[in-house]
Write a protein that holds these residues in place. Structure first.
Motif, PDB file in Angstrom:
ATOM      1  N   ALA A  59       0.935  -1.386  -0.035  1.00  0.00           N
ATOM      2  CA  ALA A  59      -0.011   0.035   0.041  1.00  0.00           C
ATOM      3  C   ALA A  59       0.777   1.131  -0.170  1.00  0.00           C
ATOM      4  CB  ALA A  59      -0.992   0.028   1.313  1.00  0.00           C
ATOM      5  N   TYR A  60       2.079   1.170   0.775  1.00  0.00           N
ATOM      6  CA  TYR A  60       2.627   2.596   0.682  1.00  0.00           C
ATOM      7  C   TYR A  60       3.633   2.671  -0.468  1.00  0.00           C
ATOM      8  CZ  TYR A  60       1.289   4.084   5.386  1.00  0.00           C
ATOM      9  OH  TYR A  60       0.511   4.402   6.349  1.00  0.00           O
ATOM     10  N   GLU A  61       3.934   1.424  -1.103  1.00  0.00           N
ATOM     11  CA  GLU A  61       4.472   1.725  -2.375  1.00  0.00           C
ATOM     12  C   GLU A  61       3.541   2.161  -3.665  1.00  0.00           C
ATOM     13  OE1 GLU A  61       7.189  -1.840  -3.680  1.00  0.00           O
ATOM     14  OE2 GLU A  61       5.665  -2.555  -2.117  1.00  0.00           O
ATOM     15  N   ILE A  62       2.228   1.805  -3.362  1.00  0.00           N
ATOM     16  CA  ILE A  62       1.087   2.508  -4.145  1.00  0.00           C
ATOM     17  C   ILE A  62       0.907   3.777  -3.928  1.00  0.00           C
ATOM     18  CG2 ILE A  62      -1.137   2.298  -4.817  1.00  0.00           C
ATOM     19  CD1 ILE A  62      -1.050  -0.645  -4.327  1.00  0.00           C
ATOM     20  N   LEU A  63       1.243   4.197  -2.777  1.00  0.00           N
ATOM     21  CA  LEU A  63       0.765   5.522  -2.201  1.00  0.00           C
ATOM     22  C   LEU A  63       1.970   6.624  -2.857  1.00  0.00           C
ATOM     23  CD1 LEU A  63      -0.551   7.920  -0.684  1.00  0.00           C
ATOM     24  CD2 LEU A  63       0.707   7.049   1.485  1.00  0.00           C
ATOM     25  N   GLU A  64       3.542   5.983  -2.718  1.00  0.00           N
ATOM     26  CA  GLU A  64       4.645   6.604  -3.130  1.00  0.00           C
ATOM     27  C   GLU A  64       4.283   6.942  -4.794  1.00  0.00           C
ATOM     28  OE1 GLU A  64       7.699   4.656  -1.860  1.00  0.00           O
ATOM     29  OE2 GLU A  64       7.459   5.210   0.196  1.00  0.00           O
ATOM     30  N   ALA A  65       3.979   5.727  -5.494  1.00  0.00           N
ATOM     31  CA  ALA A  65       3.932   5.927  -6.915  1.00  0.00           C
ATOM     32  C   ALA A  65       2.841   6.941  -7.434  1.00  0.00           C
ATOM     33  CB  ALA A  65       3.593   4.505  -7.241  1.00  0.00           C
ATOM     34  N   MET A  66       1.866   7.091  -6.507  1.00  0.00           N
ATOM     35  CA  MET A  66       0.724   8.096  -6.866  1.00  0.00           C
ATOM     36  C   MET A  66       1.246   9.210  -6.498  1.00  0.00           C
ATOM     37  SD  MET A  66      -2.678   6.164  -5.327  1.00  0.00           S
ATOM     38  CE  MET A  66      -3.747   7.352  -5.959  1.00  0.00           C
ATOM     39  N   GLN A  67       2.127   9.541  -5.330  1.00  0.00           N
ATOM     40  CA  GLN A  67       2.504  10.968  -5.241  1.00  0.00           C
ATOM     41  C   GLN A  67       3.694  11.584  -6.075  1.00  0.00           C
ATOM     42  OE1 GLN A  67       3.652  10.353  -1.015  1.00  0.00           O
ATOM     43  NE2 GLN A  67       1.465  10.885  -0.388  1.00  0.00           N
ATOM     44  N   ALA A  68       4.361  10.303  -6.684  1.00  0.00           N
ATOM     45  CA  ALA A  68       5.302  10.790  -7.783  1.00  0.00           C
ATOM     46  C   ALA A  68       4.779  11.329  -8.792  1.00  0.00           C
ATOM     47  CB  ALA A  68       6.398   9.452  -7.929  1.00  0.00           C
ATOM     48  N   THR A  69       3.653  10.883  -9.268  1.00  0.00           N
ATOM     49  CA  THR A  69       2.825  11.503 -10.454  1.00  0.00           C
ATOM     50  C   THR A  69       2.194  12.893  -9.988  1.00  0.00           C
ATOM     51  OG1 THR A  69       0.880  10.211  -9.992  1.00  0.00           O
ATOM     52  CG2 THR A  69       2.565   9.174 -11.331  1.00  0.00           C
ATOM     53  N   GLY A  70       2.321  13.463  -8.812  1.00  0.00           N
ATOM     54  CA  GLY A  70       1.749  14.644  -8.768  1.00  0.00           C
ATOM     55  C   GLY A  70       0.371  14.385  -8.044  1.00  0.00           C
ATOM     56  N   ILE A  71      -0.068  13.232  -7.557  1.00  0.00           N
ATOM     57  CA  ILE A  71      -1.404  13.138  -7.145  1.00  0.00           C
ATOM     58  C   ILE A  71      -1.312  13.264  -5.732  1.00  0.00           C
ATOM     59  CG2 ILE A  71      -3.313  11.516  -6.555  1.00  0.00           C
ATOM     60  CD1 ILE A  71      -2.755  10.507  -9.487  1.00  0.00           C
ATOM     61  N   LYS A  72      -2.074  14.222  -5.028  1.00  0.00           N
ATOM     62  CA  LYS A  72      -2.012  14.273  -3.549  1.00  0.00           C
ATOM     63  C   LYS A  72      -3.004  13.222  -2.977  1.00  0.00           C
ATOM     64  CE  LYS A  72      -1.329  19.215  -3.804  1.00  0.00           C
ATOM     65  NZ  LYS A  72      -0.763  20.210  -3.118  1.00  0.00           N
ATOM     66  N   ALA A  73      -2.099  12.261  -2.402  1.00  0.00           N
ATOM     67  CA  ALA A  73      -3.111  11.192  -1.920  1.00  0.00           C
ATOM     68  C   ALA A  73      -2.431  10.656  -0.668  1.00  0.00           C
ATOM     69  CB  ALA A  73      -3.063   9.920  -2.856  1.00  0.00           C
ATOM     70  N   ALA A  74      -3.566  10.323   0.318  1.00  0.00           N
ATOM     71  CA  ALA A  74      -3.170   9.891   1.560  1.00  0.00           C
ATOM     72  C   ALA A  74      -3.233   8.379   1.859  1.00  0.00           C
ATOM     73  CB  ALA A  74      -3.822  10.748   2.651  1.00  0.00           C
ATOM     74  N   PRO A  75      -2.920   7.983   3.146  1.00  0.00           N
ATOM     75  CA  PRO A  75      -2.977   6.327   3.068  1.00  0.00           C
ATOM     76  C   PRO A  75      -4.323   6.102   3.146  1.00  0.00           C
ATOM     77  CG  PRO A  75      -1.128   7.283   4.632  1.00  0.00           C
ATOM     78  CD  PRO A  75      -1.755   8.362   3.970  1.00  0.00           C
ATOM     79  N   PRO A  76      -5.412   6.567   3.778  1.00  0.00           N
ATOM     80  CA  PRO A  76      -6.716   6.095   3.611  1.00  0.00           C
ATOM     81  C   PRO A  76      -7.417   6.041   2.318  1.00  0.00           C
ATOM     82  CG  PRO A  76      -6.433   8.081   5.292  1.00  0.00           C
ATOM     83  CD  PRO A  76      -5.216   7.874   4.651  1.00  0.00           C
ATOM     84  N   THR A  77      -6.793   6.814   1.453  1.00  0.00           N
ATOM     85  CA  THR A  77      -7.292   6.835  -0.061  1.00  0.00           C
ATOM     86  C   THR A  77      -6.932   5.596  -0.660  1.00  0.00           C
ATOM     87  OG1 THR A  77      -7.093   9.326   0.070  1.00  0.00           O
ATOM     88  CG2 THR A  77      -7.222   8.376  -2.108  1.00  0.00           C
ATOM     89  N   VAL A  78      -5.557   5.356  -0.314  1.00  0.00           N
ATOM     90  CA  VAL A  78      -5.041   3.911  -1.054  1.00  0.00           C
ATOM     91  C   VAL A  78      -5.737   2.648  -0.293  1.00  0.00           C
ATOM     92  CG1 VAL A  78      -3.042   2.603  -1.315  1.00  0.00           C
ATOM     93  CG2 VAL A  78      -2.973   5.210  -1.486  1.00  0.00           C
ATOM     94  N   TYR A  79      -6.248   2.843   1.139  1.00  0.00           N
ATOM     95  CA  TYR A  79      -6.545   1.557   1.619  1.00  0.00           C
ATOM     96  C   TYR A  79      -8.060   1.457   1.142  1.00  0.00           C
ATOM     97  CZ  TYR A  79      -2.417   0.575   4.402  1.00  0.00           C
ATOM     98  OH  TYR A  79      -1.236   0.160   4.653  1.00  0.00           O
ATOM     99  N   ARG A  80      -8.795   2.750   0.965  1.00  0.00           N
ATOM    100  CA  ARG A  80     -10.225   2.674   0.676  1.00  0.00           C
ATOM    101  C   ARG A  80     -10.287   2.299  -0.795  1.00  0.00           C
ATOM    102  NH1 ARG A  80     -10.811   7.423   3.371  1.00  0.00           N
ATOM    103  NH2 ARG A  80     -10.378   8.571   1.611  1.00  0.00           N
TER     104      ARG A  80
END
Length: 166
Positions: A59-80
């Motif tokens: 999940a945190y790798e997913i979060l980092e990949a999303m943030q690397a593309t400029g998307i402002k995401a938080a852990p709850p967003t990824v977990y949902r």
């Protein structure tokens, strides 16, 4: 006799991964459409990141990949998003890795049986309903109601075995 099907084998070297990802996203959209479930852009992006490789992703790798593309995401967003993908059968959780992998047959509800390479981390998915039924029967004999099964087998994939031999 029920023979196991290999749903997602270990990918060959010449595997067209872009084609693989697009096919998975198309299947996901169709499954969600038929079930009346909403595959939002964010859920689709998480699924695309999961399909980005043939090994489990956390999940945190997913979060980092999303943030690397400029998307402002938080852990709850990824977990949902992950909860949705799991509920729809679009992804599986690999318990031993605390990570996620895509499901090649989301239109068919099934238990997961996974071969996980301890060298490179790739995963192959099996679908052996006979094995699932055998586990259910054994559990019932003990008075246990099995509600969810995930079987993971750790070992060496063909590519890593060949590399070690060669």
């Amino acid at each position: 006799m029920n023979h196991p099907a290999i749903i997602d084998p270990f990918s060959a070297e010449d595997h067209d991964h872009c084609d693989c990802i697009q096919a998975a996203l198309s299947r996901a959209a169709e499954v969600c459409r038929r079930r009346g479930a909403r595959l939002t852009a964010q859920r689709q992006q998480v699924l695309e990141l999961i399909w980005g490789q043939h090994k489990p992703i956390g999940a945190y790798e997913i979060l980092e990949a999303m943030q690397a593309t400029g998307i402002k995401a938080a852990p709850p967003t990824v977990y949902r998003a992950l909860d949705f993908l799991l509920a729809q059968g679009l992804a599986h959780r690999i318990e031993s890795r605390n990570a996620f992998t895509g499901c090649c047959t989301p239109e068919i509800r099934h238990n997961g049986q996974f071969l996980v390479c301890s060298e490179c981390g790739t995963v192959a998915e099996l679908a052996d309903e006979g094995l699932s039924e055998h586990v259910r029967e054994k559990a019932e004999r003990l008075g246990f109601e099995a509600r969810h099964q995930t079987i993971e087998v750790s070992g060496i994939c063909p590519r890593c075995r060949d590399a070690a031999d060669g």
